[in-house]
Design a protein around this motif. Structure first.
Motif, PDB file in Angstrom:
ATOM      1  N   LYS A  17       0.811  -0.656   0.389  1.00  6.37           N
ATOM      2  CA  LYS A  17      -0.090   0.115   0.641  1.00  6.37           C
ATOM      3  C   LYS A  17       0.928   1.319  -0.334  1.00  6.37           C
ATOM      4  N   LEU A  31       1.174  -5.243   2.295  1.00  6.45           N
ATOM      5  CA  LEU A  31      -0.576  -6.355   3.218  1.00  6.45           C
ATOM      6  C   LEU A  31      -0.393  -6.877   3.465  1.00  6.45           C
ATOM      7  N   GLN A  34       0.727  -5.645   6.854  1.00  7.26           N
ATOM      8  CA  GLN A  34       0.902  -4.240   7.904  1.00  7.26           C
ATOM      9  C   GLN A  34       1.664  -4.063   8.827  1.00  7.26           C
ATOM     10  N   ILE A 118      -5.925  -9.505  -0.938  1.00  2.00           N
ATOM     11  CA  ILE A 118      -6.603  -8.676  -1.223  1.00  2.00           C
ATOM     12  C   ILE A 118      -8.099  -8.623  -1.110  1.00  2.00           C
ATOM     13  N   LEU A 121      -9.505  -6.920   2.754  1.00  3.99           N
ATOM     14  CA  LEU A 121      -8.851  -5.353   2.936  1.00  3.99           C
ATOM     15  C   LEU A 121     -10.516  -5.294   2.249  1.00  3.99           C
TER      16      LEU A 121
END
Length: 141
Positions: A17, A31, A34, A118, A121
């Protein structure tokens, strides 16, 4: 699907990110956990946003974002470590018209791996922010 701030960096596994920029380059956050932050210098690394990535197609290039939407709509994806035949069969369903000679099994593994990252997310469910080109002008009636 709002994937604008998500990037892939050549030579680095996973997705990142984009969280800022400094004199040394772009500041990225991994990601998958994190926690790790790193600075990427564009003089030595190539970086691409997921929204800008396309896949070779027979007729025209296919947008990665559209392929990821089809994977999401399908509901399940094979394990990225599955054999090439399984991955290719799945990819034929979610990316019809991709050029099978130019899209390698390693590319398919990477895309399915990215989907695995992803899908958890909240960005995956958001709509992209409208751009100036998307908004009608004042002269249009």
């Amino acid at each position: 699907m709002n994937l604008k701030a998500l990037v892939s960096v050549t030579g680095k596994p996973g997705l990142f990110k984009l969280i800022g920029q400094n004199k040394g380059g772009f500041i990225l956050e991994t990601l998958d956990d994190q926690k790790k932050k790193s600075v990427v210098n564009l003089a030595t690394n190539k970086m691409a946003t997921l929204e800008d990535i396309t896949i070779y197609g027979y007729e025209e290039e296919l947008k990665l974002v559209d392929i990821l939407k089809r994977v999401k709509d399908k509901g399940t994806a094979p394990d990225p470590k599955s054999d090439g035949k399984t991955l290719r069969e799945f990819f034929r369903e979610v990316a019809p018209g991709h050029d099978e000679e130019r899209v390698y099994s390693s590319d398919i593994k990477k895309i399915i791996g990215w989907y695995g990252i992803i899908k958890k997310l909240p960005l995956f469910d958001e709509e992209p922010e409208p751009t100036d080109a998307d908004e009608p002008s004042e002269n249009t009636k």
